[in-house]
Design an enzyme around this catalytic site. Structure first.
Site, PDB file in Angstrom:
ATOM      1  N   ARG A   1     -19.631  31.374  42.332  1.00 44.13           N
ATOM      2  CA  ARG A   1     -18.498  32.049  41.683  1.00 44.13           C
ATOM      3  C   ARG A   1     -19.039  33.256  40.923  1.00 44.13           C
ATOM      4  NH1 ARG A   1     -16.058  26.517  41.572  1.00 44.13           N
ATOM      5  NH2 ARG A   1     -17.641  25.903  40.077  1.00 44.13           N
TER       6      ARG A   1
ATOM      7  N   TYR B   1     -25.413  30.495  42.609  1.00 46.89           N
ATOM      8  CA  TYR B   1     -24.066  30.218  42.154  1.00 46.89           C
ATOM      9  C   TYR B   1     -23.007  30.971  42.974  1.00 46.89           C
ATOM     10  CZ  TYR B   1     -20.461  28.941  38.926  1.00 46.89           C
ATOM     11  OH  TYR B   1     -19.334  28.417  38.380  1.00 46.89           O
TER      12      TYR B   1
ATOM     13  N   ASP C   1     -20.468  36.398  29.949  1.00 52.78           N
ATOM     14  CA  ASP C   1     -19.235  37.123  30.227  1.00 52.78           C
ATOM     15  C   ASP C   1     -18.217  36.689  29.175  1.00 52.78           C
ATOM     16  OD1 ASP C   1     -18.415  34.589  31.027  1.00 52.78           O
ATOM     17  OD2 ASP C   1     -18.581  35.028  33.155  1.00 52.78           O
TER      18      ASP C   1
ATOM     19  N   HIS D   1     -23.667  36.721  36.891  1.00 51.05           N
ATOM     20  CA  HIS D   1     -24.571  36.039  37.825  1.00 51.05           C
ATOM     21  C   HIS D   1     -25.133  37.022  38.836  1.00 51.05           C
ATOM     22  CE1 HIS D   1     -21.489  33.097  36.523  1.00 51.05           C
ATOM     23  NE2 HIS D   1     -22.541  32.316  36.371  1.00 51.05           N
TER      24      HIS D   1
ATOM     25  N   GLU E   1     -15.616  34.757  29.170  1.00 48.82           N
ATOM     26  CA  GLU E   1     -15.315  33.330  29.085  1.00 48.82           C
ATOM     27  C   GLU E   1     -16.521  32.553  28.561  1.00 48.82           C
ATOM     28  OE1 GLU E   1     -12.213  32.202  29.625  1.00 48.82           O
ATOM     29  OE2 GLU E   1     -11.562  34.226  30.169  1.00 48.82           O
TER      30      GLU E   1
ATOM     31  N   GLU F   1     -23.240  26.024  31.387  1.00 52.08           N
ATOM     32  CA  GLU F   1     -21.901  25.619  31.828  1.00 52.08           C
ATOM     33  C   GLU F   1     -21.938  24.618  32.971  1.00 52.08           C
ATOM     34  OE1 GLU F   1     -19.020  28.821  32.350  1.00 52.08           O
ATOM     35  OE2 GLU F   1     -20.157  30.044  30.934  1.00 52.08           O
TER      36      GLU F   1
ATOM     37  N   ASP G   1     -22.589  31.382  30.298  1.00 50.82           N
ATOM     38  CA  ASP G   1     -22.657  32.656  31.034  1.00 50.82           C
ATOM     39  C   ASP G   1     -22.428  33.845  30.110  1.00 50.82           C
ATOM     40  OD1 ASP G   1     -22.911  30.998  33.177  1.00 50.82           O
ATOM     41  OD2 ASP G   1     -20.884  31.347  33.967  1.00 50.82           O
TER      42      ASP G   1
END
Length: 604
Positions: free
Chosen positions: A337, A335, A111, A382, A113, A9, A109
């Site tokens: 976020r 990372y 997750d 993450h 999303e 991403e 990622d």
DNA sequence: CAGTGAGCGAGCTTCCGCTTGACTT
């Protein structure tokens, strides 16, 4: 020529992974989501649009979602996706990269999303070569290489959960925005994240308006032991009734909560006690010592990171994220976020090495600490936010590389990460009670009084050697000193006596820091949107900033009132957490996306 | 006949979450 293309991403992540994988792989970034549901205004010009079948499809025309679909028996809930304007260049670039390879790894990622992004990539790129879903939760060489050998297929249940989330956000968001525009006009908006958050600010304001202040007095005395050791004490009881000492003794109307058990000192009583005590002594009735331990806080998630940077350095949540972004892109931190407090094995090792060299071996626990994530909505894709690399660089080494703000933020992250692996703070607290009888000059009855003194001795600093969390609450920290070791029955003399007037204050307004904390606790918003949501609430003029406080405006208050009337259940805070559970049901394959959406949309 | 008002439709905006730069104040 590279054999495989890996798509992640973030471009910064792509750069790092490229280093681990070498020339057999090309690594590119999707730069976030690449498609979104079409804007309703574009539906009629879309090539899928057919007047004969879509003319009266009101959900499609209003939300860009074809609820009924082509099926006559059941709703299919088909969003019309379009490639986002900003992603067109990226897609062209990815198509080109795809032409020169034999394998495709979708390494977005792990997750909800990220899974959806992987699926959208397949839908758009239509790869003719084999493709695999590849996942990792930390950017270390070991984790990446292992991930390459343990690929799986795209989890369509998880993709369905994301799609349901997106559909509900679109439909409720545009629905509420309609109400907000009728009430407020212009470009007003409402939504499942911004509206409950605004509502929380408004509720706090209502509490403040309703609040009735109460007055009380406190009496403190410094006392002297036979050895002439001085320490401060505080009046806590008169004739067996507790002396009111703070806001917890009052309800929101300024009335005493347990009026039969407590007593308020008014000015007259306090002064008369003060006068009478001057000639009295107190006797130690008990002393209790008990050991205590304090654990360090877990390493930073986005939410706790924002809170700490705001509390320690000032500024806003978005400013904190801007600095974190620059540190991340230049390889200084991981990372930023994230909702996870987990550290990789490598990071734990680096922290333990730093503890030994910076603080000393006595601050190193035998075993590494692990932290449980407490928020139910956490996706854990993450690591926690920490200094990057296999060895944590000391902030002093980076003075030449970072500007002042970056350095201060890095230092906070570095300290918090290291502290999270350090020993507990250990010490002993002590509480002493002292009794006395007060006779007044006028003929009134003598009064029995109890004073208390407290102390704290730190025997091992532990993590506090390097890190202290700052909190917003301005509770007076008392009893940090050492309490003398007096036997029960020892008589002490009274020195200076002080009477202070207090009045209870209304609950404080939220700050950016405290509202972010609240959002995470109730599960509203995600790491990537906390600061954006505050920005939105301010841009729409539902609240403004006064100093650090977020103050709701008339627009915010009126809008909230109407949403409470129109959509009461949906503006309830628990709604988002309930929704999260429903999405988990879809992600686990226990419920069909369409069934859940039917229930949500048609049965309310 | 000129002026008014009801009724209708078109056009614009809005959501959340994932990513960066390229923009403007």
């Amino acid at each position: 020529m590279p054999k495989a293309l890996v798509i992640v991403e973030s471009p910064a992540k792509a750069k790092t992974i490229k280093r681990y994988l070498g020339s057999d792989y090309s690594v590119e970034a999707s730069v976030g989501h690449i498609r979104d549901i079409i804007q309703p205004k574009n539906v009629k010009t879309d090539k899928r649009y057919n007047p004969a079948t879509h003319e009266n499809n009101s959900e499609l025309r209003s939300y860009g979602i074809d609820v009924a679909g082509q099926s006559t028996s059941e709703n299919t809930w088909e969003p019309w996706y379009v490639v986002s304007e900003n992603s067109k260049k990226t897609i062209t670039h990815l198509r080109k990269a795809l032409k020169n390879t034999e394998l495709l790894y979708l390494a977005t990622d792990e997750d909800r999303e990220g899974e959806a992004i992987a699926w959208h990539l397949v839908e758009v790129l239509k790869p003719k070569i084999p493709y695999y879903r590849m996942v990792f939760h930390e950017i270390t060489e070991k984790a990446i290489l292992e991930a390459l050998n343990h690929t799986r297929e795209i989890d369509m249940d998880l993709v369905a959960a994301q799609e349901a989330r997106r559909i509900m956000d679109r439909m409720s968001g545009f629905g509420w925005s309609g109400v907000m525009r009728q009430v407020i006009g212009g470009g007003a908006s409402g939504g499942p994240v911004q509206s409950p958050t605004t509502r929380r600010l408004v509720e706090r304001e209502r509490e403040r308006i309703r609040f009735i202040s109460a007055d009380y007095h406190s009496l403190t005395a410094s006392v002297f032991s036979e050895q002439d050791e001085m320490f401060p004490t505080k009046l806590v009881e008169v004739n067996g009734r507790k002396v009111v000492s703070g806001k917890n003794d009052f309800d929101e109307n300024g009335e005493l909560k347990r009026s039969s058990e407590v007593v308020i000192l008014d000015q007259e009583q306090a002064s008369s006690l003060q006068e009478a005590l001057k000639t009295e002594t107190l006797t130690v009735s008990s002393i209790e010592r008990s050991p205590y331990q304090r654990k360090p806080k877990p390493p930073f998630t986005t939410s706790t990171f924002q809170q700490e940077v705001i509390n320690k350095l000032g500024g806003s949540a978005s400013a904190a994220m801007g600095i974190a972004q620059s540190l991340y892109q230049n390889g200084f931190i991981t990372y930023h976020r994230t909702d996870s407090t987990a550290l990789s094995d490598q990071a734990v090792e680096a922290a333990r090495v730093s503890i030994q060299t910076v603080c000393g071996i006595e601050y190193l626990p035998e075993k590494p600490r692990t932290y449980e994530n407490k928020t139910a909505s956490a996706q854990l894709a993450h690591e926690a936010i920490r200094p990057a690399g296999e060895v944590f660089r000391h902030p002093d080494e980076l003075k030449g590389d970072l500007n002042k703000d970056q350095l201060r933020v890095y230092e906070i992250i570095w300290k918090r990460t290291i502290a999270s692996q350090m020993t507990d703070e250990r010490g002993e607290t002590a509480r002493m009670l002292l009794g006395g009888i007060v006779s007044h000059e006028n003929n009134s009855e003598p009064q029995a009084v109890t004073f208390s003194a407290s102390g704290r001795v730190i025997t091992h600093q532990g993590f506090r050697y390097i890190y202290e969390e700052t909190t917003e609450s301005d509770e007076e920290s008392e009893g940090e000193g050492v309490l003398p070791d007096l036997p029960e029955g020892e008589v002490v003399t009274i020195g200076q006596i002080e009477v202070k007037n207090h009045s209870t204050k209304p609950p404080a307004r939220f700050t950016e820091s405290s509202i972010v904390k609240w959002m995470e606790e109730v599960g509203i918003g995600r790491p990537s949107t906390f600061s954006a949501t505050i920005g939105k609430i301010r841009a729409r003029e539902y609240a403004y900033k006064e100093g650090r406080s977020l103050v709701p405006t008339v627009k915010g208050i009126v809008g909230t009132n109407f949403l409470e009337l129109e959509f009461n259940d949906e503006v309830q805070y628990h709604n988002r957490a309930d929704l999260e559970r429903s999405l988990d049901q879809i992600a686990n394959g226990n419920e069909q996306r369409t069934e859940m959406l039917d229930r949500w949309w048609f049965e309310k």
